[in-house]
Design a protein around this motif. Structure first.
Motif, short mmCIF file in Angstrom:
data_model
loop_
_atom_site.label_atom_id
_atom_site.label_comp_id
_atom_site.label_asym_id
_atom_site.label_seq_id
_atom_site.Cartn_x
_atom_site.Cartn_y
_atom_site.Cartn_z
N SER A 126 67.45 59.39 99.76
CA SER A 126 68.15 60.66 99.95
C SER A 126 67.34 61.77 99.30
CB SER A 126 69.52 60.58 99.26
OG SER A 126 69.32 60.44 97.87
N GLY A 127 67.75 62.99 99.59
CA GLY A 127 67.06 64.14 99.01
C GLY A 127 67.15 64.14 97.49
N THR A 128 68.35 63.93 96.99
CA THR A 128 68.52 64.02 95.54
C THR A 128 67.69 62.97 94.81
OG1 THR A 128 70.16 64.40 93.81
CG2 THR A 128 70.58 62.54 95.28
N VAL A 144 64.18 64.16 94.64
CA VAL A 144 64.01 65.22 93.63
C VAL A 144 63.99 64.59 92.23
CG1 VAL A 144 65.12 67.25 92.58
CG2 VAL A 144 64.97 67.06 95.07
N PHE A 185 69.27 74.80 95.88
CA PHE A 185 70.02 73.54 95.96
C PHE A 185 69.00 72.41 96.01
CE2 PHE A 185 72.30 69.97 97.58
CZ PHE A 185 73.58 70.10 97.05
N HIS A 186 69.06 71.54 95.01
CA HIS A 186 68.11 70.41 94.99
C HIS A 186 68.84 69.07 94.94
CE1 HIS A 186 64.60 72.99 94.58
NE2 HIS A 186 65.24 73.67 93.66
N GLY A 187 70.17 69.08 94.99
CA GLY A 187 70.91 67.82 94.98
C GLY A 187 71.98 67.83 93.91
N GLU A 223 62.49 75.79 97.02
CA GLU A 223 62.67 75.55 98.47
C GLU A 223 61.93 76.69 99.17
OE1 GLU A 223 67.01 75.76 97.32
OE2 GLU A 223 67.15 74.89 99.33
N GLU A 276 71.02 75.65 101.17
CA GLU A 276 72.44 75.80 100.84
C GLU A 276 72.74 77.18 100.26
OE1 GLU A 276 72.43 72.73 102.55
OE2 GLU A 276 74.44 73.07 101.77
N ASP A 319 60.39 71.72 97.57
CA ASP A 319 61.51 70.90 98.05
C ASP A 319 61.71 71.25 99.52
OD1 ASP A 319 63.90 69.82 98.83
OD2 ASP A 319 64.97 70.29 96.98
N VAL A 355 63.25 69.35 101.65
CA VAL A 355 64.29 68.45 102.16
C VAL A 355 64.96 69.05 103.40
CG1 VAL A 355 66.57 67.48 101.62
CG2 VAL A 355 64.68 67.22 100.00
N GLN A 356 65.26 70.35 103.34
CA GLN A 356 65.94 70.97 104.49
C GLN A 356 64.96 71.65 105.45
OE1 GLN A 356 70.15 73.19 105.40
NE2 GLN A 356 69.71 72.51 103.38
N LYS A 408 66.29 64.49 104.61
CA LYS A 408 67.08 64.95 105.76
C LYS A 408 66.50 64.61 107.15
CE LYS A 408 69.82 68.74 103.76
NZ LYS A 408 71.17 68.25 103.95
C1 LIG Z 1 66.65 71.57 99.71
C2 LIG Z 1 67.49 70.37 99.40
N1 LIG Z 1 67.11 69.54 98.43
C3 LIG Z 1 67.82 68.44 98.13
C4 LIG Z 1 69.00 68.14 98.79
C5 LIG Z 1 69.77 66.91 98.44
O1 LIG Z 1 69.68 65.99 99.48
P1 LIG Z 1 70.74 64.81 99.62
O2 LIG Z 1 72.04 65.42 100.03
O3 LIG Z 1 70.15 63.92 100.68
O4 LIG Z 1 70.82 64.14 98.31
C6 LIG Z 1 69.44 69.00 99.80
C7 LIG Z 1 70.71 68.73 100.51
O5 LIG Z 1 71.30 69.56 101.12
C8 LIG Z 1 68.67 70.14 100.12
O6 LIG Z 1 69.05 71.00 101.08
#
Ligand SMILES: Cc1ncc(COP(=O)(O)O)c(C=O)c1O
Length: 441
Positions: free
Chosen positions: A122-124, A127, A150-152, A225, A230, A258, A260-261, A287
């Motif tokens: 997962s993203g979190t 991170v 937003f990093h998780g 990011e 978010e 980051d 992730v998004q 993601k």
């Molecule tokens: C930029 C970013 N980093 C980390 C995360 C966390 O990812 P996850 O929900 O898969 O843990 C998100 C989730 O929205 C995100 O948008």
């Protein structure tokens, strides 16, 4: 592909089956879940999804920017089936195997070489791994992140997250040593700066902190990011990421993107940092990487891999079935989906600019590729956020069959699957046009 002329809503929302499931959900599931709309999916095709009552929705949120290739893309389904038949779990932390290894090689190649890869789910988790790499390698105690980020939601990543205090309330104390800088929001610039100087104002503020309170040689990394997700789909001013890269390099501080998004093609390039020609030390992906299958990847410069076997690992990370789905996703991205994100994204940005001219309380339209934010305001002069208007528009659009999601205090995010056609994009614009008109009455 699957072309429908218009969503089809044939029951009240929620319909009877969705209502029954939502009632069970409300009784049994964790109260931390959000449930922004009474939507219960049953089956999807491309950018379209039916709920359990047979209502057909056009999806412009893609499971929060995840379903890169839409629902049930035949190539992804086939890749998953083949890998599931071959083998599922062995544990990549202990035993290497082809689908994950070749995925790692492929990702590193996309960044031009010179990185190693750590897989999570997962993203979190990714991170967290990035935080540990930074700590382990630099042994420096401070980390810089941004307000609006937003990093998780696990304890390390949550310590960086600052898009809404509701995510943090009740969980302190968090990781010590995290310092938040204001994000250079061009529409609502911080530090009293005019919009065109938002980026330089933030960089100067950081240099000021370095002189007064934060020894730069004790800062391990800056996490950013490249486009805030978010926090409200906020694109920093041109040149800011480059300036940040120069500043971090000057002080021997690692730059962690980051993605992730923003990553996996969403902005029209594989990584959003590519738009600015910036090379981070660490890149975090999750993601959209595997079109809905759980996998995340941390790519970190080879020289940062000073940790020893056992220093980090996880049971499921780099699941072979998710890795196979990621390969199929990358194939499709390379065969034209990123171009489509650029073309359909540009079409949508133009169309939304027209809506902005028609409805001044749609104060700001911003984004790159198929990552677009529509920011609603009480007054275009003051630019004050209008969460109620945003919610009314989002609810009206949902009632008309446009599956959308809010982001930040006053923004609707448009993050459809990257297969969205221009015709489908046009349908989304028409629905939003009607929804805004009705929400303003
Ligand atoms: C930029 C970013 N980093 C980390 C995360 C966390 O990812 P996850 O929900 O898969 O843990 C998100 C989730 O929205 C995100 O948008």
């Amino acid at each position: 592909m699957y072309t429908h002329k218009r969503p089809l809503i044939q029951t009240e929302l929620p319909g009877p089956k969705a209502k029954a499931l939502l009632e069970r959900d409300a009784k049994r599931m964790s109260t931390s879940y959000i449930r922004p709309f009474p939507f219960v999916p049953e089956k999807g095709e491309g950018a379209w999804i039916w709920d359990v009552d047979g209502n057909l929705f056009l999806d412009v949120m893609a499971g929060i920017a995840v379903n890169t290739t839409g629902y049930a893309h035949p190539r992804v389904v086939e890749a998953v089936r083949r890998q599931a038949e071959a083998f599922q779990h062995v544990c990549f932390s202990d035993f290497t195997s082809e689908p994950q290894l070749s995925l790692a090689e492929r990702l590193v190649e996309k960044l031009g070489g010179g990185y190693r890869v750590y897989f999570g789910n997962s993203g979190t988790e990714a991170v967290e791994a990035a935080i540990k790499i930074v700590r382990y390698h630099t042994r420096r105690p401070y980390i810089i992140a941004f307000t609006g980020a937003f990093h998780g939601r696990t304890m390390g990543s949550l310590s960086l997250t600052a898009s809404n205090s509701k995510y943090r309330r009740g969980f302190a104390p968090l990781l010590p040593g995290v310092v938040h800088l204001p994000f250079p929001h061009p529409y609502r610039p911080p530090l009293g700066a005019p919009p065109e100087a938002a980026g330089t104002a933030v960089l100067e503020h950081l240099e000021h902190l370095f002189k007064t309170s934060l020894p730069p040689d004790e800062v391990g990394a800056v996490f950013i990011e490249p486009i805030q997700g978010e926090g409200g789909y906020v694109v920093p001013p041109e040149g800011f990421l480059k300036g940040l890269r120069e500043l971090t390099e000057r002080h021997g501080i690692l730059l962690v993107a980051d993605e992730v998004q923003t990553g996996a093609g969403r902005t029209g390039k594989f990584l959003a940092v590519e738009h600015e020609g910036v090379q981070p030390d660490i890149v975090v992906l999750a993601k959209g990487l595997a079109s809905g299958y759980p996998i995340s990847a941390v790519l970190f410069r080879e020289e940062l891999s000073s940790w020893t076997p056992g220093a980090h690992g996880t049971t499921f990370g780099g699941h072979p079935v998710a890795a196979a789905a990621a390969h199929a996703t990358l194939d499709l991205l390379e065969e034209g989906l990123m171009e489509n994100a650029r073309e359909v994204g540009a079409f949508l940005l133009r169309a939304f600019e027209e809506l902005k001219a028609k409805y001044p309380r749609l104060g700001d339209v911003r984004g790159r590729g198929l990552m677009i934010g529509l920011d609603f305001v009480k007054d275009p002069e003051t630019r004050e956020e209008d969460p109620e208007l945003r919610d009314r528009v989002a609810n009206r659009a949902f009632a008309k069959g446009l599956l959308n999601l809010p982001a930040g205090p006053s923004t609707i995010r448009i993050a459809p699957p990257l297969i969205l056609s221009r015709e489908e994009a046009q349908i989304a614009v028409e629905i939003l046009d009607e929804a805004i008109a009705e929400a303003l009455v």
